[in-house]
Design an enzyme around this catalytic site. Structure first.
Site, short mmCIF file in Angstrom:
data_model
loop_
_atom_site.label_atom_id
_atom_site.label_comp_id
_atom_site.label_asym_id
_atom_site.label_seq_id
_atom_site.Cartn_x
_atom_site.Cartn_y
_atom_site.Cartn_z
N ASP A 129 0.92 -1.22 0.07
CA ASP A 129 0.11 0.00 0.09
C ASP A 129 0.92 1.30 0.07
O ASP A 129 1.73 1.52 0.90
CB ASP A 129 -0.93 0.04 1.25
CG ASP A 129 -2.20 0.76 1.06
OD1 ASP A 129 -2.35 1.55 0.60
OD2 ASP A 129 -3.11 -0.22 1.74
N ASP A 231 -2.87 4.56 -2.37
CA ASP A 231 -4.04 4.99 -1.40
C ASP A 231 -4.42 6.33 -1.73
O ASP A 231 -3.75 7.23 -1.88
CB ASP A 231 -3.46 5.03 -0.07
CG ASP A 231 -4.40 5.41 1.11
OD1 ASP A 231 -5.56 4.77 1.22
OD2 ASP A 231 -4.36 6.51 1.31
N GLU A 285 -6.69 3.31 -5.64
CA GLU A 285 -7.96 3.42 -4.91
C GLU A 285 -8.73 4.36 -5.56
O GLU A 285 -8.40 5.58 -5.63
CB GLU A 285 -7.70 3.61 -3.44
CG GLU A 285 -8.96 3.75 -2.60
CD GLU A 285 -8.90 4.25 -1.10
OE1 GLU A 285 -9.69 3.83 -0.45
OE2 GLU A 285 -8.10 5.07 -0.89
N HIS A 351 -10.84 -3.09 4.23
CA HIS A 351 -10.74 -2.60 5.50
C HIS A 351 -11.38 -1.31 5.94
O HIS A 351 -11.41 -0.78 6.98
CB HIS A 351 -9.19 -2.24 5.84
CG HIS A 351 -8.72 -1.36 4.89
ND1 HIS A 351 -8.64 -1.65 3.60
CD2 HIS A 351 -8.21 -0.14 5.30
CE1 HIS A 351 -7.98 -0.27 3.10
NE2 HIS A 351 -7.84 0.62 4.15
N ASP A 352 -11.98 -0.66 4.74
CA ASP A 352 -12.67 0.47 4.88
C ASP A 352 -14.18 0.25 5.14
O ASP A 352 -15.01 1.10 4.97
CB ASP A 352 -12.57 1.63 3.99
CG ASP A 352 -11.19 2.16 3.94
OD1 ASP A 352 -10.49 2.14 5.15
OD2 ASP A 352 -10.35 2.48 2.76
C1 GLC Z 1 -7.80 5.21 1.80
C2 GLC Z 1 -7.64 3.95 2.89
C3 GLC Z 1 -8.29 4.39 4.50
C4 GLC Z 1 -7.58 5.61 4.94
C5 GLC Z 1 -7.69 6.62 3.76
C6 GLC Z 1 -6.44 7.71 4.36
O1 GLC Z 1 -9.26 5.33 1.83
O2 GLC Z 1 -8.15 2.74 2.44
O3 GLC Z 1 -8.27 3.34 5.13
O4 GLC Z 1 -7.94 6.12 6.05
O5 GLC Z 1 -7.28 6.55 2.58
O6 GLC Z 1 -5.30 7.39 3.85
#
Ligand code: GLC
Ligand code: CA
Length: 575
Positions: A129, A231, A285, A351-352
């Site tokens: 990541d 990310d 993402e 995980h979100d």
């Molecule tokens: C992305 C991650 C998340 C994080 C955010 C800020 O959405 O998946 O878990 O809190 O970015 O880095």
């Protein structure tokens, strides 16, 4: 020594050997162009919650190493690890203070090297990541940047000098007040943070920042990792003329934040500097606001990223339910748009998100297992690279936290305070987060029925789901019909059948409110997948003659042979 070297060569060969061979006569488009990352089955590990080796209640790299044979036994071919870099953990590692070192809670660089080696020896690739839309405020760059307006690091971040007045409003996803500008009296200026105050946004316009990031990526690629997940990268480029956004923009902030000026230039540079030099896969993402945006990120001829990771589908599930017709529509539209060009990832959780079975299936004890299996069948039989979240292979569900004290997620705790400040109905808020808070997907992995679910010898950083005595890996290993063993058989089915990776997808009976029915076709190979998403019997009108249909797999002991499905039944037929 020599033996180890040989093992490594064999492992490398295993990784690079094609998993499957494709029919000669299949049509040639970008989507049928073979790539290892299209054939990959990605297993996402949330390190904090996977396995604690040293007994401090926090999962760690040694913990993952101790479970490598388990991971291998799943049949997955790649692991995506959430961030493991040094971090003060405001956002569980998504606030990096040193990109070239390992978070103390998680272990050391030696542990990392051992983990990578252990995965490769088992023919499993590793995707890391990269959190580079922002860093931690405790990163050396930010410490320097905030120290003086004249610091050489000042332009590593976005600053607005206070004598210009207050900056044009920007929405912060995680801040208590949702204000993305934080005043810093040290230099009488505001800095930008789309996420929390401890996650200042990096200034991608600065070529030095870009070079730093590319160097970091090369550092990890040189170690031999196999891919990057970028990310929040769709937000990295900002319009630094700081236009005033229309009133209410924050309700749809992605429209204003995603794919900002020069984002594609940055990605092309990243491609030239990093991706083109290593055999790594890349996924960002978020995929912007339209199919066009998504294609612009991933079409092969653009030389940017490999695959799009879009949220439209996973966003369909709401606390009061969702319509299957809607879910089908979304997945089908995305598939159709990517039928010829580009490539997608397929997922129902990460995980979100709260747990897949709670949101998309039915986590009532009567249906938890069967509906988990059905959802797994879905993920593994769609076109696109599956990203499967750890614990879902056990049918882990939301833990049903009752009190705000059970939650750990900074974003949720901040939002709780925000809701209190605006006088909201806090009972309703608690109910909502029990359904959708991302902590629901972060409870410790349920290894066995001993204390703390075998995750740790001491109290875990977040509570274990109370159902761990019955829902756990040890129990399921022994049961040939468990969710876990079913997962293994669907993974095998995908690996044995290239049609599931490259085959054309066609939705059938699209208005059917209960059954998701589709075919996957590649050359002469034709599969039919029928999935009952609801708790009553249902049948799809597919127009397909089932007389010769052969069942390849089903989640009931005796799978339906005529297409009449029982609650949450899933069947894969060969036609
Ligand atoms: C992305 C991650 C998340 C994080 C955010 C800020 O959405 O998946 O878990 O809190 O970015 O880095
Ligand atoms: Ca630990």
């Amino acid at each position: 020594m020599r033996k180890q070297f040989l093992m490594l060569i064999i492992a490398t060969l295993c990784i690079f050997a094609p998993f499957i061979s494709l029919p000669q006569n299949m049509s040639k488009t970008e989507s049928t162009d073979r790539k290892w990352w299209k054939e990959a089955i990605v297993y996402q590990i949330y390190p904090r919650s996977f396995k604690d080796d040293n007994g401090d209640g926090i999962g760690d790299l040694k913990g993952i190493i101790s479970k490598l044979d388990y991971i291998k036994s799943l049949g997955v071919t790649a692991v995506w690890l959430n961030p493991i870099y040094t971090s003060p953990n405001d956002d569980n590692g998504y606030d990096v203070s040193d990109y070239r070192n390992i978070m103390k809670d998680f272990g050391t660089m030696d542990d990392f090297d051992a983990l990578l080696k252990g995965l490769h020896e088992r023919g499993i690739r590793l995707v890391m990541d990269m959190v580079v839309n922002h860093s931690s405020d405790e990163h050396e760059w930010f410490k320097q940047s905030r120290s003086s307006r004249n610091s050489p690091y000042r332009n590593y971040y976005h600053w607005w000098n206070a004598e210009r007045g207050t900056p044009p409003p920007r929405y912060s996803l995680f801040d208590v007040n949702h204000d993305a500008w934080r005043y810093d009296s040290l230099t009488n200026a505001y800095y930008l943070h789309y996420f929390s105050r401890k996650q200042p946004d990096l200034n991608w316009e600065n070529p030095k920042v870009r070079q730093e990031v590319f160097d970091i990526m090369k550092f990890w690629a040189d170690k031999g990792i196999d891919g990057f997940r970028l990310d929040a990268f769709q937000f990295a480029a900002k319009d630094t003329t700081w236009p005033v956004f229309p009133k209410g923009y924050e309700k749809n902030f992605t429209k204003y934040y995603a794919i900002g000026p020069h984002l594609h230039d940055y990605l092309k540079e990243m491609y030239n500097e990093v991706f083109s030099k290593y055999d790594v896969m890349s996924v960002a993402e978020g995929a912007g606001n339209s199919f066009r945006d998504a294609h612009d990120l991933v079409d092969a001829d653009r030389k940017e990223l490999n695959m799009a990771y879009a949220f439209d589908a996973v966003d369909v599930a709401k606390p009061d339910g969702y319509s299957l017709v809607h879910l089908k529509e979304v997945f089908t539209k995305w598939d159709n748009e990517f039928a010829k060009k580009g490539w997608l990832s397929i997922f129902l959780a990460n995980h979100d998100q709260a747990r897949m079975v709670t949101r998309f299936g039915n986590d009532n004890p009567q249906y938890r297992e069967i509906s988990s299996k059905m959802l797994t069948t879905f993920i593994m039989t769609m076109r696109g690279t599956p990203f499967y979240y750890n614990g879902d292979e056990l049918g882990m569900n939301n833990p049903g936290f009752k009190s705000i004290r059970d939650y750990r997620d900074m974003a949720t705790l901040n939002e709780y305070r925000h809701q209190e400040n605006i006088g909201a109905d806090m009972r309703a808020y608690l109910e909502r987060i029990a359904f959708e808070c991302r902590d629901n997907g972060r409870t410790p992995f349920q290894w066995n029925g001993t204390a703390n679910a075998g995750f740790s010898t001491s109290k875990p950083w977040i509570n274990v789901n109370p159902n761990y005595k019955t829902v756990n890996a040890a129990v399921q290993e022994k049961d040939p019909n468990s969710v876990l063993n079913y997962f293994r058989s669907v993974v095998k089915l995908r690996k044995d059948n290239p049609v599931l990776v490259y085959g054309k997808y066609t939705l059938l009976d699209k208005q059917n409110p209960d059954v998701y029915a589709y075919t996957r076709v590649l050359g002469p190979k034709r599969l039919l997948i029928l999935l009952n998403f609801h708790g009553h019997n249902a049948k799809a009108i597919t127009g397909i003659n089932m007389d010769k249909a052969k069942v390849l797999l089903g989640n009931y002991a005796r799978p339906s042979t005529n297409g009449e499905l029982r609650p949450y039944e899933a069947v894969v037929y060969e036609l």
